[in-house]
Design an enzyme around this catalytic site. Sequence first.
Site, PDB file in Angstrom:
ATOM      1  N   GLU A 190       0.855  -1.195   0.000  1.00  0.00           N
ATOM      2  CA  GLU A 190       0.000   0.000   0.000  1.00  0.00           C
ATOM      3  C   GLU A 190       0.887   1.239   0.000  1.00  0.00           C
ATOM      4  OE1 GLU A 190      -2.194  -0.137   3.673  1.00  0.00           O
ATOM      5  OE2 GLU A 190      -3.075  -2.071   3.171  1.00  0.00           O
ATOM      6  N   LYS A 200       2.277   4.607   1.539  1.00  0.00           N
ATOM      7  CA  LYS A 200       2.335   5.154   2.898  1.00  0.00           C
ATOM      8  C   LYS A 200       1.945   6.627   2.804  1.00  0.00           C
ATOM      9  CE  LYS A 200       4.919   5.479   7.124  1.00  0.00           C
ATOM     10  NZ  LYS A 200       4.818   6.907   7.353  1.00  0.00           N
ATOM     11  N   ASP A 215       1.163  10.370   3.875  1.00  0.00           N
ATOM     12  CA  ASP A 215       1.744  11.283   4.847  1.00  0.00           C
ATOM     13  C   ASP A 215       0.640  12.128   5.468  1.00  0.00           C
ATOM     14  OD1 ASP A 215       3.620  12.513   6.310  1.00  0.00           O
ATOM     15  OD2 ASP A 215       4.463  13.717   4.689  1.00  0.00           O
ATOM     16  N   TYR A 268      -7.103   1.413   6.546  1.00  0.00           N
ATOM     17  CA  TYR A 268      -6.153   0.366   6.180  1.00  0.00           C
ATOM     18  C   TYR A 268      -5.909  -0.722   7.222  1.00  0.00           C
ATOM     19  CZ  TYR A 268      -3.274   3.981   8.426  1.00  0.00           C
ATOM     20  OH  TYR A 268      -2.783   4.927   9.277  1.00  0.00           O
ATOM     21  N   LYS A 311      10.682   3.514   2.797  1.00  0.00           N
ATOM     22  CA  LYS A 311      10.633   4.960   2.579  1.00  0.00           C
ATOM     23  C   LYS A 311      11.242   5.323   1.223  1.00  0.00           C
ATOM     24  CE  LYS A 311       9.356   7.337   5.616  1.00  0.00           C
ATOM     25  NZ  LYS A 311       9.614   7.752   6.974  1.00  0.00           N
ATOM     26  N   CYS A 328      29.283  26.868  26.816  1.00  0.00           N
ATOM     27  CA  CYS A 328      27.853  26.542  26.750  1.00  0.00           C
ATOM     28  C   CYS A 328      27.076  27.801  26.344  1.00  0.00           C
ATOM     29  CB  CYS A 328      27.365  26.038  28.104  1.00  0.00           C
ATOM     30  SG  CYS A 328      25.574  25.920  28.170  1.00  0.00           S
ATOM     31  N   CYS A 386      24.839  28.860  29.711  1.00  0.00           N
ATOM     32  CA  CYS A 386      25.382  29.295  31.002  1.00  0.00           C
ATOM     33  C   CYS A 386      26.849  29.680  30.908  1.00  0.00           C
ATOM     34  CB  CYS A 386      25.199  28.191  32.034  1.00  0.00           C
ATOM     35  SG  CYS A 386      26.213  26.745  31.693  1.00  0.00           S
ATOM     36  N   CYS A 392      27.516  20.161  28.393  1.00  0.00           N
ATOM     37  CA  CYS A 392      27.645  21.143  29.465  1.00  0.00           C
ATOM     38  C   CYS A 392      27.406  20.360  30.748  1.00  0.00           C
ATOM     39  CB  CYS A 392      26.588  22.230  29.310  1.00  0.00           C
ATOM     40  SG  CYS A 392      26.495  23.264  30.760  1.00  0.00           S
ATOM     41  N   CYS A 430      22.885  24.667  34.844  1.00  0.00           N
ATOM     42  CA  CYS A 430      22.757  25.349  33.550  1.00  0.00           C
ATOM     43  C   CYS A 430      21.270  25.587  33.256  1.00  0.00           C
ATOM     44  CB  CYS A 430      23.368  24.483  32.450  1.00  0.00           C
ATOM     45  SG  CYS A 430      22.964  25.063  30.801  1.00  0.00           S
TER      46      CYS A 430
HETATM   47  S1  IVH Z   1      -0.562   0.454   8.942  1.00  0.00           S
HETATM   48  C1  IVH Z   1       0.889  -1.133  12.868  1.00  0.00           C
HETATM   49  N1  IVH Z   1      -0.764   1.469   6.548  1.00  0.00           N
HETATM   50  O1  IVH Z   1       2.201   5.473   9.096  1.00  0.00           O
HETATM   51  C2  IVH Z   1       0.365  -0.702  11.576  1.00  0.00           C
HETATM   52  N2  IVH Z   1      -0.023   2.907   8.297  1.00  0.00           N
HETATM   53  O2  IVH Z   1       4.637   4.833  11.078  1.00  0.00           O
HETATM   54  C3  IVH Z   1       0.289   0.769  11.457  1.00  0.00           C
HETATM   55  N3  IVH Z   1       0.426   5.199   7.597  1.00  0.00           N
HETATM   56  O3  IVH Z   1       0.954   5.537  12.341  1.00  0.00           O
HETATM   57  C4  IVH Z   1      -0.625   1.276  10.470  1.00  0.00           C
HETATM   58  N4  IVH Z   1      -0.095   4.942   5.479  1.00  0.00           N
HETATM   59  O4  IVH Z   1      -0.462   6.700  10.583  1.00  0.00           O
HETATM   60  C5  IVH Z   1      -0.443   1.703   7.830  1.00  0.00           C
HETATM   61  N5  IVH Z   1      -1.028   2.227   4.388  1.00  0.00           N
HETATM   62  C6  IVH Z   1      -0.700   2.470   5.646  1.00  0.00           C
HETATM   63  C7  IVH Z   1      -0.273   3.736   6.088  1.00  0.00           C
HETATM   64  C8  IVH Z   1       0.058   3.915   7.434  1.00  0.00           C
HETATM   65  C9  IVH Z   1       0.305   5.800   6.394  1.00  0.00           C
HETATM   66  C10 IVH Z   1       0.890   5.866   8.836  1.00  0.00           C
HETATM   67  C11 IVH Z   1       0.099   5.527  10.082  1.00  0.00           C
HETATM   68  C12 IVH Z   1       1.112   5.014  11.057  1.00  0.00           C
HETATM   69  C13 IVH Z   1       2.403   5.441  10.472  1.00  0.00           C
HETATM   70  C14 IVH Z   1       3.425   4.368  10.790  1.00  0.00           C
END
Ligand code: IVH
Length: 666
Positions: free
Chosen positions: A113, A115, A117, A225, A313, A408, A411, A426, A431
């Site tokens: 799937e 990911k 943002d 999801y 990523k 520092c 301080c 430090c 401090c």
């Molecule tokens: S699965 C344990 N699927 O990414 C499974 N997460 O770092 C967690 N996210 O907190 C969720 N797209 O907010 C899943 N297709 C996707 C996602 C997804 C974005 C986010 C989600 C999660 C973070 C994980």
Amino acid sequence: MESKIKEKIKHLTDKINEHNYAYYVLDQPHLSDAEYDNLFRELESLEKDNPELIQSSSPTQRVGHPIKSGFQNYNHSIPMLSLSNAINEQEIYDFNQRINKWLEQKSTSYIAEPKIDGLGVSLIYENGNLVRALTRGDGYTGEDITHNIKTINAVPMVLRGSNHPNFLEIRGEIFMLKSDFTKLNEVRSQQDEKLFANARNAAAGSVRQLDPHVTAKRKLSIFCYELGASKGLDIKSHWEMLSYLKSIGLPVNPLAKKIDSINSMVIYHQDLENKRESIPYEIDGSVIKVDNYLLRSNLGERARSPRWAIAAKFKSKDAETQILNIVLQVGRTGVITPVAKIKEVEISGAIISSATLHNQDEIDKKDIRINDYATVQRSGDVIPKISNIILEKRPNNTVKFDIANYNCPSCSSTIIRIEGEAAYRCENLNCKAKVQGSIEHFCSKNAMNIDGLGIQIVEQLMDSNLIGRIDDLFTLSYDSLVVLERFQDKSANNLINAINVSRDTTFPRFVFALGIPNVGQHISKILDIHCQSSVEKLSTLSLEDLENIDGVGLIVAQSIIDFFNSSSNRDILNNCFTNGVNINKTFFENSGEFKEKTFVITGSFKTHNRNQIKELLEKKGGNVAGAISSKTNFLIVGENAGSKLKKAQALDIEIIDEDQLEKFIN
Ligand code: IVH
């Protein structure tokens, strides 16, 4: 007559819901915007004349009243974990290899799937009705944002179909389409309002509104999801679950794909990265998930992320800039971090004006100098960093930088580099930046969660000599606050109340709040179980005792010993407790039943995953080991147990199956 109107209302409601389903789930709208608006207005006017017929789930009731007393916190019934990352293709292959090894099989089916943002959300439906929506929060506790989630047309107030489980929790991602984000910022700029740095921030800002009218004006989207907690569902795989979600009216990402080899996963990932710009919402990678639920439960979870999934990523984005200056920052542990002040650049919608340089080694290794041209890198939520110096462009006026020449920044004490460490520190216990940082950390959300004690107020209280250490917070009085600038009767009262509320706390919160180096939230939870919620007990453990705790290594153990060796720390703790800090023991119900018994767990279980079983056994004082040895007392076996079972049989170790286990742990 009334029943006719009732029928008409139902008809209009159904049509509007049908349209939402066709639009958001099937992506096949069959009404124009104008037709939709007409239906909506007709429904509104019928309801206006017949208010007794308004259903709380009517499409007209999506925007309710503002909430007055701030967001309420709720515990998640199952923690909302995050995902561990694969930062290159090799790590995708490594993930697959780990999975196959653990499952003792040659290959595994996955679902891929995008990911997204955005921000994670949990939707709770009871008997098909949306009853609550929570933010992810710290993964254990989230904030109630139901009033805002209801304003999102893509989220059904009532699920499609019938015979819904009486409890169903769905997890998904709230986000803003790139086009909606651009439009929103255009409007904000016309109205001289502060712009959102990126679509994620705009979405996050929108769900954290007290007034749902504001959220309703922001266009938010969602893809669901994952399944959270549920009762009475018999779903065996993620793929099956995704189509179930669609069938009950929840939007699912159409780019989700079943993948049967790891090579096709890598192709999916590359493909997605290539079309990243043309996807209408921000994504920062792909997610690979084991499809089969039984296998997932066999794999279980690590502290913060499941073993059965990984986020691959995309390469981070770079931008070119110039380093205008290098300054030093001092954190609550005294570590001095060099930070490059750079000529402002935009990366994925965010304006960047400073980037971390980590430490002197990094500066030396890359020969980073003031006035150099450099590439700055930003990936996800991580602090931007200088990734490269563009030597071809090096001007004549560069200035070298050496932390050793500085004191520092807070301080002015001499700073020192501890042997074997990259960082300068430090060491001044008094401090101001360190003390202030430690007090801010103590009050922060995941620590003591003292509302109203943000950076500015902490600074003000320190400057007024009302607080100099964390224990001083518990001696603050209304009278001492109300005379301060910016404080009034109400704000002074609120702060005193918030401090009072925080006194009743838990071991993990308190120990994390102390800011012991290397002791984060996760370690604090491990220590809680081990110390039966007693800080006193923690303070008496030896280095060896600490190192023997599963999950605690030498560095953490030494940090804890050092912390309790300091008389001023012991003094702080005493003062906290004499001034009313009370550690709640409800989290821990140790019966000590399995004290000195060692367990090993293998195979897949229907009702619990391995981690849950481990926790249950540990709560009763048991010890859970990873491998069978002569010290093992019991082997807990689920389905598809492999070599561990054979080994246990050979060593004549008592074997407990899932049915026996239920009796054993209850
Ligand atoms: S699965 C344990 N699927 O990414 C499974 N997460 O770092 C967690 N996210 O907190 C969720 N797209 O907010 C899943 N297709 C996707 C996602 C997804 C974005 C986010 C989600 C999660 C973070 C994980």
